[in-house]
Design an enzyme around this catalytic site. Sequence first.
Site, PDB file in Angstrom:
ATOM      1  N   TYR A  68      35.859   0.160 -72.169  1.00  0.00           N
ATOM      2  CA  TYR A  68      35.447  -0.436 -73.435  1.00  0.00           C
ATOM      3  C   TYR A  68      34.497  -1.591 -73.174  1.00  0.00           C
ATOM      4  O   TYR A  68      34.337  -2.059 -72.044  1.00  0.00           O
ATOM      5  CB  TYR A  68      36.672  -0.953 -74.199  1.00  0.00           C
ATOM      6  N   GLU A  71      31.698  -7.032 -77.854  1.00  0.00           N
ATOM      7  CA  GLU A  71      30.428  -7.742 -78.064  1.00  0.00           C
ATOM      8  C   GLU A  71      30.552  -8.686 -79.243  1.00  0.00           C
ATOM      9  O   GLU A  71      31.286  -8.421 -80.196  1.00  0.00           O
ATOM     10  CB  GLU A  71      29.306  -6.748 -78.371  1.00  0.00           C
ATOM     11  N   LYS A  83      18.462  -8.064 -84.000  1.00  0.00           N
ATOM     12  CA  LYS A  83      19.913  -8.224 -83.912  1.00  0.00           C
ATOM     13  C   LYS A  83      20.278  -8.248 -82.428  1.00  0.00           C
ATOM     14  O   LYS A  83      19.861  -7.376 -81.667  1.00  0.00           O
ATOM     15  CB  LYS A  83      20.618  -7.057 -84.604  1.00  0.00           C
TER      16      LYS A  83
END
Length: 159
Positions: A68, A71, A83
């Site tokens: 995994y 963020e 972004k």
Amino acid sequence: MRGHISRDTLVDVPATVVWDFYSGLELGRFVNEQLADVIGRVQFLEGDGGVGTIVKITYPPGSPESGYVIERFIKIDNENRVKEAEVIEGGYKALGFDHFVFRSQILEKDSESCIIRSSAEYEGDDKLAKVDSSHVSVKPLEIVAETIGKHLSEKKTVK
């Protein structure tokens, strides 16, 4: 060791339409609906989609990435359509990178098309040179950009 990698994807949809999709939570929902078996599952752990939002992406079995990544959105610039998300746990951080930021920028090409620039900036100990920069990739962001471009383009022709 410092580095930067960038890839551009041309999309036949206006930049404003693509940015509306990228700038909020819709992007994560889309990945869950359309790309969970390729990119992984996105969970919103904290926040409303703005700066400070924390997301967890759990990679699917058999993907090149393992486990995994968590963020945090550190920049959402509506004027420049940028972004940025910093890896704070797992993913490249688990490989030993001190700093790893993914960036998506929507660049207007003309009134009916744009470029989705997917990039990453990274920094880490020189021992990471062994990790070879070829292991650093924005391929998942490219796949998302291509799929969103196709989706929005098809949606545009249906109207």
